[in-house]
Scaffold this active site. Sequence first.
Site: not given
Ligand SMILES: NC(=O)c1ccc[n+]([C@@H]2O[C@H](COP(=O)([O-])OP(=O)(O)OC[C@H]3O[C@@H](n4cnc5c(N)ncnc54)[C@H](O)[C@@H]3O)[C@@H](O)[C@H]2O)c1
Length: 254
Positions: A157, A192
Amino acid sequence: MRLKNKIAVITGAAGGIGQAAAFLFSQEGARVVVVDNDAEKGKETVNKITREGGKAILVKADVSRRDEVEEIFKITRKEYGALHILYNNAAIFLRKADGPITEITEETWDWILDVNLRGVFLCCKYGIPEIIRSGGGAVINTSSSAGVIGVPQCDAYTATKGAIISLTRSLAVEYAPQKVRVNCIVPCAVDTPMLNESSREDPSFDEAKFLATTPARRYGKPEEIAQMALFLASDEASYCIGGIFVSDGGITIS
Ligand SMILES: NC(=O)c1ccc[n+]([C@@H]2O[C@H](COP(=O)([O-])OP(=O)(O)OC[C@H]3O[C@@H](n4cnc5c(N)ncnc54)[C@H](O)[C@@H]3O)[C@@H](O)[C@H]2O)c1
């Protein structure tokens, strides 16, 4: 109406931050293409937008698959005729499979890189020409605290999220002359489903300690990240190019 007449593709818009951004962008006047590989939840996003008078369509696609990504932009052109905003938000965090590099299988490494990095490559490859054809716009990429500080137990990741920062900078200088602004958001600890997967469901995670050492003393809300994405998508960010915008409650500076 900060995104009036804009067309936005948001990947991973069925849940978490992507879903919050889809609602917010539509409230600000954008027509939204909700992209996700989870069609059921994606439909919920679209239904909520349309119930509130906004316009959105669902494209079920796995961002790691070239044929499905090509289809996203073909459908966007057919339905809306243009593209101004590409928000690369979809990613996976696999707590049980990811880990220290000596313990990750090749399959896990490939799976995470395919979704988190190849997915952004494909969406940019097929999406940026559509933005240029539409007269310019914005690409918003998504890194993570793991891309800027050392976070253990998730080396695959981390590799993808570091690469997204470098890629953002090179895309930014490459495409700015063609009126495509590329920027990157760095979230951390946003409430999330991914936060559950990465931290809360980890038996070794000490939530009280984590929150006590987080300067904001709380998790972020998906809407707070969506607001930053809205700014970067809007004309208000017209001079922001190649920026790495941290929204993390102060975690990466403490
Ligand atoms: N939540 C956090 O604390 C956090 C921290 C750092 C970075 N991020 C980044 O923010 C972004 C959103 O994260 P989040 O927390 O909302 O995640 P989440 O898991 O809640 O949502 C991710 C979404 O992406 C979709 N997804 C996964 N694989 C996929 C694929 N192959 N094709 C299409 N869709 C796909 C999932 O179905 C889901 O709806 C991501 O890039 C994550 O790495 C989140």
